[in-house]
Enzyme design. Structure first.
Site, PDB file in Angstrom:
ATOM      1  N   TYR A   1       0.827  -1.335  -0.025  1.00 42.63           N
ATOM      2  CA  TYR A   1      -0.050  -0.087   0.213  1.00 42.63           C
ATOM      3  C   TYR A   1       0.689   1.163  -0.161  1.00 42.63           C
ATOM      4  O   TYR A   1       0.261   2.334  -0.351  1.00 42.63           O
ATOM      5  CB  TYR A   1      -0.943   0.019   1.241  1.00 42.63           C
ATOM      6  CG  TYR A   1      -2.035  -0.914   1.226  1.00 42.63           C
ATOM      7  CD1 TYR A   1      -2.158  -1.736   0.019  1.00 42.63           C
ATOM      8  CD2 TYR A   1      -2.893  -0.822   2.151  1.00 42.63           C
ATOM      9  CE1 TYR A   1      -3.049  -2.729  -0.172  1.00 42.63           C
ATOM     10  CE2 TYR A   1      -4.094  -1.861   2.081  1.00 42.63           C
ATOM     11  CZ  TYR A   1      -4.137  -2.685   0.998  1.00 42.63           C
ATOM     12  OH  TYR A   1      -5.273  -3.416   0.912  1.00 42.63           O
TER      13      TYR A   1
ATOM     14  N   LYS B   1       2.703 -15.707   2.044  1.00 42.82           N
ATOM     15  CA  LYS B   1       2.637 -16.135   0.483  1.00 42.82           C
ATOM     16  C   LYS B   1       4.018 -16.536   0.156  1.00 42.82           C
ATOM     17  O   LYS B   1       4.658 -16.379  -0.836  1.00 42.82           O
ATOM     18  CB  LYS B   1       1.965 -15.304  -0.395  1.00 42.82           C
ATOM     19  CG  LYS B   1       1.628 -16.123  -1.512  1.00 42.82           C
ATOM     20  CD  LYS B   1       0.491 -16.890  -1.523  1.00 42.82           C
ATOM     21  CE  LYS B   1      -0.047 -17.797  -3.089  1.00 42.82           C
ATOM     22  NZ  LYS B   1      -0.859 -18.616  -2.834  1.00 42.82           N
TER      23      LYS B   1
ATOM     24  N   ASP C   1      -3.998 -18.005   1.033  1.00 36.80           N
ATOM     25  CA  ASP C   1      -5.130 -18.420   0.462  1.00 36.80           C
ATOM     26  C   ASP C   1      -5.709 -19.470   1.254  1.00 36.80           C
ATOM     27  O   ASP C   1      -6.936 -19.624   1.440  1.00 36.80           O
ATOM     28  CB  ASP C   1      -4.702 -19.307  -1.028  1.00 36.80           C
ATOM     29  CG  ASP C   1      -3.448 -19.917  -1.016  1.00 36.80           C
ATOM     30  OD1 ASP C   1      -2.640 -19.755   0.033  1.00 36.80           O
ATOM     31  OD2 ASP C   1      -3.411 -20.670  -2.220  1.00 36.80           O
TER      32      ASP C   1
ATOM     33  N   ASP D   1      -5.605  -6.623   5.376  1.00 35.08           N
ATOM     34  CA  ASP D   1      -6.747  -6.042   5.275  1.00 35.08           C
ATOM     35  C   ASP D   1      -8.084  -6.938   4.637  1.00 35.08           C
ATOM     36  O   ASP D   1      -9.159  -6.732   5.167  1.00 35.08           O
ATOM     37  CB  ASP D   1      -6.305  -5.152   3.753  1.00 35.08           C
ATOM     38  CG  ASP D   1      -7.580  -3.948   3.570  1.00 35.08           C
ATOM     39  OD1 ASP D   1      -8.464  -3.931   4.131  1.00 35.08           O
ATOM     40  OD2 ASP D   1      -7.425  -3.105   2.588  1.00 35.08           O
TER      41      ASP D   1
ATOM     42  N   ASP E   1     -11.390  -8.222   7.288  1.00 37.55           N
ATOM     43  CA  ASP E   1     -12.785  -7.807   7.177  1.00 37.55           C
ATOM     44  C   ASP E   1     -13.375  -9.404   7.029  1.00 37.55           C
ATOM     45  O   ASP E   1     -14.504  -9.423   7.174  1.00 37.55           O
ATOM     46  CB  ASP E   1     -13.052  -7.561   5.606  1.00 37.55           C
ATOM     47  CG  ASP E   1     -13.031  -5.830   5.893  1.00 37.55           C
ATOM     48  OD1 ASP E   1     -12.692  -5.396   6.926  1.00 37.55           O
ATOM     49  OD2 ASP E   1     -13.388  -5.260   4.923  1.00 37.55           O
TER      50      ASP E   1
END
Ligand code: NAD
Length: 360
Positions: free
Chosen positions: A142, A192, A224, A248, A252
């Site tokens: 980000y 990952k 994943d 992020d 959620d």
């Protein structure tokens, strides 16, 4: 001890409505526990843009720098959709996080037993859920440079940079290990590492840190798989730690396990424990101004502020207990009301929590 400084940033949409209820609870807690607070209020987000042409005006930033804890409502809304990118309400929050060095985002996802029916998952999968996601908040893709959209040979391409320094990984890792020590002593690091070098190093750093925390059981999981496990069997987790982008998304997802986003608090901390506390949800423009929003996520964020920045764990516990008692008494705002349950207004829910806090 001198008065602790609390800054209130209501923001936009339902922000002012829910923050007012948190301030009510703060006032009641201050009286009940004889706390000494200096409270200030400033504009942020779209409200600040409208008033000062900047979603994070200088006087707001100054007050934020001076505060021990910030209670933040929410920002944004369709009204500011056409504002230039740098002046959008969200930029106010992103800049605040980075100016204050709020690198550690704590997002608990707990299911209040009174609301087990609100989850979209079966009660037997989620009942008793109590997990904590620790997300790195000021680095990663980000913020990485270079970034942009360029045109070459008549075609546009877009690029971002995924970068974490060793020290950034180490400091978020330490926060997560320290929190795991205070909980069930299980930490799952999400990466990952099979594809991305950044997270290959991330994994190495977490393994190194583990040597300092022999009591914590550290595991690693690909993102994943973590996304899958969170809906398959979320209670297998205690604390999860991950970078900005994965955090992020996963936080959620975890929020939704609990059924109502109106119940979930969050904390963003700097190196010294100063922090910004806000509900996980946004400014809910669809219900703003109606007085029906659920203020509990903001009230629970205040409890987190008491625990993590203001060194008042007893007050934190009392506020959480008052929220539980309000739920036990049947108090429900529209978002968590079941069929046949009459919903309370935002301010009535705040009053109910205050009355339990006062032991009425
Ligand atoms: P949202 O979280 O605002 O709303 C999603 C849904 O949940 C809506 O139906 C809303 O009514 C409901 N909801 C949210 N909070 C609630 C509460 N306390 N009580 C009852 N119902 C509640 O997400 P969105 O609609 O995607 O975004 C709306 C605006 O909020 C956008 O401008 C977005 O950029 C902004 N936003 C801000 C933050 C923040 O301030 N940190 C975070 C996320 C989104």
């Amino acid at each position: 001890m001198s008065a602790r400084r609390l800054l209130v940033l209501p923001g936009d949409g339902i922000g002012p409505e829910i923050v007012d209820e948190a301030v009510k609870v703060l006032d009641a807690a201050a009286t009940a526990f004889e706390l000494d607070f200096e409270l200030e209020r400033r504009l942020v987000g779209g409200a600040a843009y409208d008033a000062a042409g900047d979603p994070l005006p200088e006087d707001t930033l100054e007050a934020a720098r001076a505060a021990d804890a910030i209670i933040f409502g929410s920002i944004g809304g369709p009204r500011w959709d056409d504002v230039e990118r740098d002046k959008r309400p969200e930029r106010g929050l992103l800049r605040l996080r980075s100016e204050l060095g709020l690198f550690a985002n704590l997002r608990p996802a707990m299911l209040f037993p009174q609301l087990a029916g609100a989850s979209s998952l079966k009660a037997e999968v989620v009942s008793g859920l109590d997990i904590l996601i620790v997300r790195e908040l000021t680095g990663g893709i980000y913020f990485g440079e270079p970034r942009g959209i360029r045109e070459e040979n008549g075609e546009r391409s877009a690029y971002n940079t995924y970068v974490y320094s060793e020290s950034e990984m180490r400091r978020i890792g330490r926060v997560a290990f320290d929190l795991a020590m205070k909980r069930d002593k299980r930490l799952c690091s999400v990466d990952k590492a099979n594809v991305l070098e950044v997270t290959e190093l991330w994994r190495e750093i977490m393994d190194e840190l583990a040597a300092d925390y022999p009591e914590v059981e550290l595991t690693h999981m690909y993102v994943d798989n973590a996304a899958m496990q969170l809906v398959r069997d979320p209670r297998q987790f205690d604390v999860l730690v991950t970078g900005n982008l994965f955090g992020d998304i996963l936080s959620d997802e975890a929020a939704m396990l609990t059924g109502s986003i109106g119940m979930l608090p969050s904390a963003s901390l700097d190196q010294s424990g100063r922090g910004l506390y806000e509900p996980c949800h946004g400014s809910a423009p669809d219900i703003a101004g109606q007085g029906v929003a659920n203020p509990l996520a903001t009230i629970l964020s205040l409890a987190m502020a008491m625990r993590y920045s203001l060194n008042q764990p007893d007050v934190a516990q009392a506020i959480e207990a008052a929220v539980e008692a309000a739920l036990d008494s049947g108090a429900r705002t529209a978002d968590i009301a079941g069929a046949g349950e009459a919903p309370l207004a935002t301010s009535a829910m705040g009053d109910r929590v205050v009355s339990f806090l006062q032991g009425d």
